[in-house]
Scaffold this active site. Structure first.
Site, PDB file in Angstrom:
ATOM      1  N   ASP A 157      -1.787  -0.387   5.135  1.00  0.00           N
ATOM      2  CA  ASP A 157      -2.288   0.989   5.166  1.00  0.00           C
ATOM      3  C   ASP A 157      -1.770   1.719   6.407  1.00  0.00           C
ATOM      4  O   ASP A 157      -1.277   2.852   6.310  1.00  0.00           O
ATOM      5  CB  ASP A 157      -3.816   0.987   5.132  1.00  0.00           C
ATOM      6  CG  ASP A 157      -4.404   2.377   5.161  1.00  0.00           C
ATOM      7  OD1 ASP A 157      -4.140   3.145   4.202  1.00  0.00           O
ATOM      8  OD2 ASP A 157      -5.103   2.715   6.120  1.00  0.00           O
ATOM      9  N   GLU A 191       2.468   3.725  -4.225  1.00  0.00           N
ATOM     10  CA  GLU A 191       1.925   2.391  -4.533  1.00  0.00           C
ATOM     11  C   GLU A 191       2.959   1.568  -5.301  1.00  0.00           C
ATOM     12  O   GLU A 191       3.185   0.394  -5.001  1.00  0.00           O
ATOM     13  CB  GLU A 191       0.638   2.512  -5.355  1.00  0.00           C
ATOM     14  CG  GLU A 191      -0.506   3.193  -4.638  1.00  0.00           C
ATOM     15  CD  GLU A 191      -1.216   2.344  -3.610  1.00  0.00           C
ATOM     16  OE1 GLU A 191      -0.864   1.149  -3.423  1.00  0.00           O
ATOM     17  OE2 GLU A 191      -2.152   2.859  -2.979  1.00  0.00           O
ATOM     18  N   ASP A 218      -4.501  -2.554  -3.313  1.00  0.00           N
ATOM     19  CA  ASP A 218      -5.777  -1.874  -3.548  1.00  0.00           C
ATOM     20  C   ASP A 218      -5.637  -0.799  -4.624  1.00  0.00           C
ATOM     21  O   ASP A 218      -6.566  -0.043  -4.881  1.00  0.00           O
ATOM     22  CB  ASP A 218      -6.351  -1.306  -2.250  1.00  0.00           C
ATOM     23  CG  ASP A 218      -5.456  -0.276  -1.573  1.00  0.00           C
ATOM     24  OD1 ASP A 218      -4.484   0.214  -2.200  1.00  0.00           O
ATOM     25  OD2 ASP A 218      -5.720   0.054  -0.406  1.00  0.00           O
ATOM     26  N   HIS A 252      -9.651  -0.612   2.599  1.00  0.00           N
ATOM     27  CA  HIS A 252     -10.472  -0.208   3.751  1.00  0.00           C
ATOM     28  C   HIS A 252     -11.722  -1.088   3.877  1.00  0.00           C
ATOM     29  O   HIS A 252     -12.812  -0.605   4.167  1.00  0.00           O
ATOM     30  CB  HIS A 252     -10.835   1.277   3.655  1.00  0.00           C
ATOM     31  CG  HIS A 252      -9.651   2.147   3.388  1.00  0.00           C
ATOM     32  ND1 HIS A 252      -8.695   2.417   4.353  1.00  0.00           N
ATOM     33  CD2 HIS A 252      -9.228   2.751   2.249  1.00  0.00           C
ATOM     34  CE1 HIS A 252      -7.748   3.179   3.818  1.00  0.00           C
ATOM     35  NE2 HIS A 252      -8.046   3.390   2.545  1.00  0.00           N
ATOM     36  N   ASP A 269       0.849  -1.196   0.000  1.00  0.00           N
ATOM     37  CA  ASP A 269       0.000   0.000   0.000  1.00  0.00           C
ATOM     38  C   ASP A 269       0.878   1.236   0.000  1.00  0.00           C
ATOM     39  O   ASP A 269       2.032   1.208   0.420  1.00  0.00           O
ATOM     40  CB  ASP A 269      -0.921   0.014   1.222  1.00  0.00           C
ATOM     41  CG  ASP A 269      -2.153   0.895   1.019  1.00  0.00           C
ATOM     42  OD1 ASP A 269      -2.390   1.368  -0.125  1.00  0.00           O
ATOM     43  OD2 ASP A 269      -2.888   1.120   1.992  1.00  0.00           O
ATOM     44  N   GLY A 270       0.292   2.320  -0.491  1.00  0.00           N
ATOM     45  CA  GLY A 270       0.941   3.618  -0.484  1.00  0.00           C
ATOM     46  C   GLY A 270      -0.003   4.640   0.117  1.00  0.00           C
ATOM     47  O   GLY A 270      -1.223   4.460   0.097  1.00  0.00           O
TER      48      GLY A 270
END
Length: 154
Positions: free
Chosen positions: A145, A58, A80, A135, A20-21
């Site tokens: 995250d 990302e 994501d 999320h 994740d970023g």
């Protein structure tokens, strides 16, 4: 945590990665993170940059995660990021390479440096890219995250 093969082993180690970023402002300070799992072991990595974009973070997360692998592996990489996943699922990178790193509008591909670095890492492994809903309570995605947000420089 890094997988290793014995000389007589022909099977590639199987690794699962979540990435994740995060960015505070876009552009702004950003962070990236990855959680790698292999044979019940987990490794978490993260980092940040003072001025970047969410898309760059990302890509950086995926690139750094694959760089951790010391030997060629069979990898399932979960993200994501539609930007990251769609590039590989729809093979955008092949058109970019064929067109001299220009997109369908004839403009230079954004984040070319990171795409090229990521493609070099992907070439070392067998990577399946999987989209995960952000999320949405996916444990390792939520952990990434949190790590990425914590890595954003203050």
């Amino acid at each position: 945590m890094c997988p290793q093969r014995t000389r007589d082993s022909k099977e590639k180690p199987t690794v699962v990665i979540y990435t994740d970023g995060a960015c505070s402002g876009n552009p702004g300070p950003g962070g990236w993170a990855a959680v790698l799992t292999y044979e019940g072991k987990t490794k978490e990595i993260s980092g940040g940059e003072p001025v970047t974009t969410n898309q760059r973070m990302e890509l950086k997360a995926a690139c750094e995660a694959l760089r951790c692998l010391k030997v060629p592996c069979q990898v399932t990489l979960h993200s994501d990021s539609a930007y990251l996943i769609n590039c590989f699922k729809q093979k955008w990178y092949k058109s970019w390479q064929k067109n001299g790193w220009r997109n369908s509008k004839g403009e230079p591909v954004q984040n070319q440096d990171l795409w090229q670095a990521l493609l070099a890492e992907v070439d070392r492994h067998e990577v399946a890219f999987e989209k995960v809903k952000g999320h949405a309570g996916v444990e390792l995605n939520e952990r990434c995250d949190a790590l990425a947000r914590a890595a954003v420089p203050k």
